[in-house]
Scaffold this motif. Structure first.
Motif, mmCIF file in Angstrom:
data_model
loop_
_atom_site.group_PDB
_atom_site.id
_atom_site.type_symbol
_atom_site.label_atom_id
_atom_site.label_comp_id
_atom_site.label_asym_id
_atom_site.label_seq_id
_atom_site.Cartn_x
_atom_site.Cartn_y
_atom_site.Cartn_z
ATOM 1 N N PRO A 58 0.832 -1.207 0.000
ATOM 2 C CA PRO A 58 0.000 0.000 0.000
ATOM 3 C C PRO A 58 0.864 1.254 0.000
ATOM 4 N N PRO A 59 0.296 2.390 -0.390
ATOM 5 C CA PRO A 59 1.062 3.642 -0.366
ATOM 6 C C PRO A 59 1.599 3.935 1.029
ATOM 7 N N ASN A 60 2.855 4.339 1.096
ATOM 8 C CA ASN A 60 3.490 4.668 2.370
ATOM 9 C C ASN A 60 4.430 5.849 2.144
ATOM 10 N N PRO A 61 3.961 7.068 2.415
ATOM 11 C CA PRO A 61 4.776 8.255 2.122
ATOM 12 C C PRO A 61 6.058 8.328 2.938
ATOM 13 N N ASP A 62 6.130 7.583 4.044
ATOM 14 C CA ASP A 62 7.319 7.633 4.890
ATOM 15 C C ASP A 62 8.389 6.620 4.483
ATOM 16 N N ALA A 63 8.042 5.697 3.593
ATOM 17 C CA ALA A 63 8.982 4.648 3.191
ATOM 18 C C ALA A 63 9.829 5.118 2.011
ATOM 19 N N PRO A 64 11.067 4.603 1.876
ATOM 20 C CA PRO A 64 11.890 4.942 0.706
ATOM 21 C C PRO A 64 11.265 4.376 -0.560
ATOM 22 N N HIS A 65 11.582 4.962 -1.687
ATOM 23 C CA HIS A 65 10.981 4.540 -2.948
ATOM 24 C C HIS A 65 12.065 4.132 -3.951
ATOM 25 N N PRO A 66 12.750 3.020 -3.722
ATOM 26 C CA PRO A 66 13.746 2.592 -4.705
ATOM 27 C C PRO A 66 13.063 2.156 -5.996
ATOM 28 N N PRO A 67 13.650 2.455 -7.153
ATOM 29 C CA PRO A 67 13.045 1.999 -8.408
ATOM 30 C C PRO A 67 13.048 0.478 -8.478
ATOM 31 N N LEU A 68 12.002 -0.082 -9.043
ATOM 32 C CA LEU A 68 11.806 -1.530 -9.046
ATOM 33 C C LEU A 68 11.622 -2.021 -10.477
ATOM 34 N N ALA A 69 12.467 -2.960 -10.916
ATOM 35 C CA ALA A 69 12.367 -3.575 -12.235
ATOM 36 C C ALA A 69 11.904 -5.017 -12.078
ATOM 37 N N ILE A 70 10.838 -5.382 -12.784
ATOM 38 C CA ILE A 70 10.236 -6.705 -12.641
ATOM 39 C C ILE A 70 10.224 -7.398 -13.999
ATOM 40 N N GLY A 71 10.887 -8.547 -14.080
ATOM 41 C CA GLY A 71 10.930 -9.303 -15.321
ATOM 42 C C GLY A 71 9.910 -10.426 -15.338
ATOM 43 N N PHE A 72 9.270 -10.603 -16.480
ATOM 44 C CA PHE A 72 8.325 -11.727 -16.645
ATOM 45 C C PHE A 72 8.234 -12.048 -18.132
ATOM 46 N N ASP A 73 7.896 -13.284 -18.437
ATOM 47 C CA ASP A 73 7.708 -13.685 -19.830
ATOM 48 C C ASP A 73 6.795 -14.897 -19.879
ATOM 49 N N SER A 74 6.785 -15.605 -21.001
ATOM 50 C CA SER A 74 5.840 -16.706 -21.185
ATOM 51 C C SER A 74 6.087 -17.857 -20.224
ATOM 52 N N ARG A 75 7.261 -17.904 -19.592
ATOM 53 C CA ARG A 75 7.552 -18.978 -18.643
ATOM 54 C C ARG A 75 6.997 -18.682 -17.258
ATOM 55 N N THR A 76 6.607 -17.427 -17.027
ATOM 56 C CA THR A 76 6.137 -17.025 -15.707
ATOM 57 C C THR A 76 4.787 -17.669 -15.403
ATOM 58 N N ARG A 77 4.649 -18.141 -14.195
ATOM 59 C CA ARG A 77 3.413 -18.817 -13.799
ATOM 60 C C ARG A 77 2.214 -17.864 -13.924
ATOM 61 N N GLY A 78 1.121 -18.371 -14.493
ATOM 62 C CA GLY A 78 -0.086 -17.574 -14.652
ATOM 63 C C GLY A 78 0.039 -16.508 -15.722
ATOM 64 N N PHE A 79 0.804 -16.796 -16.777
ATOM 65 C CA PHE A 79 1.055 -15.802 -17.820
ATOM 66 C C PHE A 79 -0.108 -15.762 -18.810
ATOM 67 N N VAL A 80 -0.919 -14.710 -18.724
ATOM 68 C CA VAL A 80 -2.016 -14.464 -19.660
ATOM 69 C C VAL A 80 -1.938 -12.985 -20.035
ATOM 70 N N PRO A 81 -1.461 -12.651 -21.244
ATOM 71 C CA PRO A 81 -1.192 -11.258 -21.591
ATOM 72 C C PRO A 81 -2.323 -10.280 -21.304
ATOM 73 N N HIS A 82 -3.544 -10.601 -21.708
ATOM 74 C CA HIS A 82 -4.642 -9.654 -21.500
ATOM 75 C C HIS A 82 -4.922 -9.438 -20.006
ATOM 76 N N ASP A 83 -4.794 -10.496 -19.210
ATOM 77 C CA ASP A 83 -4.967 -10.348 -17.759
ATOM 78 C C ASP A 83 -3.863 -9.477 -17.169
ATOM 79 N N ILE A 84 -2.648 -9.667 -17.660
ATOM 80 C CA ILE A 84 -1.513 -8.876 -17.168
ATOM 81 C C ILE A 84 -1.716 -7.405 -17.484
ATOM 82 N N ILE A 85 -2.149 -7.108 -18.698
ATOM 83 C CA ILE A 85 -2.377 -5.714 -19.090
ATOM 84 C C ILE A 85 -3.429 -5.073 -18.187
ATOM 85 N N GLY A 86 -4.504 -5.794 -17.919
ATOM 86 C CA GLY A 86 -5.545 -5.262 -17.038
ATOM 87 C C GLY A 86 -5.033 -5.012 -15.633
ATOM 88 N N LYS A 87 -4.244 -5.947 -15.123
ATOM 89 C CA LYS A 87 -3.688 -5.811 -13.773
ATOM 90 C C LYS A 87 -2.766 -4.605 -13.683
#
Length: 303
Positions: free
Chosen positions: A52-81
């Motif tokens: 959840p939003p936390n204005p007092d916490a640090p905000h390091p940039p976050l890079a998240i990798g995923f592809d067709s091997r990732t569990r639960g990979f459904v492109p349209h669902d991912i786009i909506g999420k």
């Protein structure tokens, strides 16, 4: 890719694309740039990961990798999420898609003898085509698409650094590289200088197995009457251009020197040029792409 998000927003970069296009390399570079990097992450759990939003916490940039091997990979669902997550006022969410042409992907898989994740018991090209069709919605939706078809690993690393390096005011990075034309021109070079007009040390038996880092090779190149005047003109030209590139906001400038095999003339020229840049107040990074390549007459051509 410029970061124009407010300073109190956390930067979230989603990295996806075709298997073999360079996702792992991109994430490693981002980690080197100070991003927290996570690979093969189930996007359905993205909300839990960010919290959840936390204005007092640090905000390091976050890079998240995923592809067709990732569990639960459904492109349209991912786009909506991701669209739902992106509505949060405390986040800036960007998606990077790494593409590559099918013939190059097939070459990479055949060269490494790895199995394509969607072609366990089928030809590699069938798996590549199936994955391309599966990922097409993500490719169309992504904020940035990088085609790595002609990239070496170093080329991709430079491209990622150029797009995602911290955008705080900083000195422009100058990269000086050497390469062999026989092994392909570097696709990310801003300025390319061909040193093949110089006498080739490859055809001197005592110098053949040495490189442009060795004193004897340097002395041989310096004795060529053409070297000093041409090198001086190159130096003066680039030193004139660099401040203008910097004034235009360019983060990286790659000055590349090429010869036939990438082991003698280009290496020495790159070393000398880096020295000239240091004397002018710059701090260049030097990359010799083909320095470790095998000396071969068939590459160097006729004497």
């Amino acid at each position: 890719m410029a970061d124009d998000s407010p300073p109190d927003r956390q930067r979230i970069l989603l990295v996806t694309g075709l298997s073999g296009a360079g996702k792992t390399t991109a994430l490693r570079v981002l980690e080197d740039l100070g991003w927290e990097a996570i690979d093969n992450f189930p996007i359905r759990l993205l909300g839990r990961l960010i919290g959840p939003p936390n204005p007092d916490a640090p905000h390091p940039p976050l890079a998240i990798g995923f592809d067709s091997r990732t569990r639960g990979f459904v492109p349209h669902d991912i786009i909506g999420k991701v669209k739902d997550i992106a509505k949060r006022p405390d986040l800036t969410v960007t998606t990077l898609f790494l593409d590559c042409n099918s013939s190059e992907l097939e070459r990479r898989y055949n060269e490494t003898r790895r199995r394509h994740p969607m072609a366990v018991d089928r030809p590699v090209r069938i798996g590549i085509q199936a994955e391309r069709e599966l990922l097409e919605p993500l490719r169309r939706w992504a904020d940035a698409v990088v085609d790595t078809s002609s990239f070496s690993s170093n080329d991709l690393q430079q491209a990622v650094r150029a797009q995602f390096v911290d955008t705080a005011p900083q000195e422009m990075a100058v990269i000086v590289s050497s390469f062999g034309f026989a092994r392909g021109t570097p696709p990310l070079a801003d300025l390319v200088f061909d040193m093949r007009f110089l006498d080739n040390p490859h055809w001197i038996p005592a110098l053949r197995e040495q490189t442009g880092l060795d004193a004897a090779v340097g002395e041989h190149i310096e004795r060529d009457d053409s070297f000093a005047p041409v090198f001086g003109q190159i130096r003066d030209l680039v030193l004139t251009l660099l401040p203008r590139y910097e004034a235009q906001g360019k983060s990286y400038v790659n000055v590349a020197f090429g010869c036939t095999g990438g082991r003698h003339r280009s290496v020495y020229a790159a070393q000398r040029f880096a020295q000239a840049l240091r004397q002018a107040g710059f701090s260049p990074t030097v990359i010799h792409r083909n320095l470790g390549s095998r000396a071969a007459d068939e590459i160097e051509g006729p004497q």
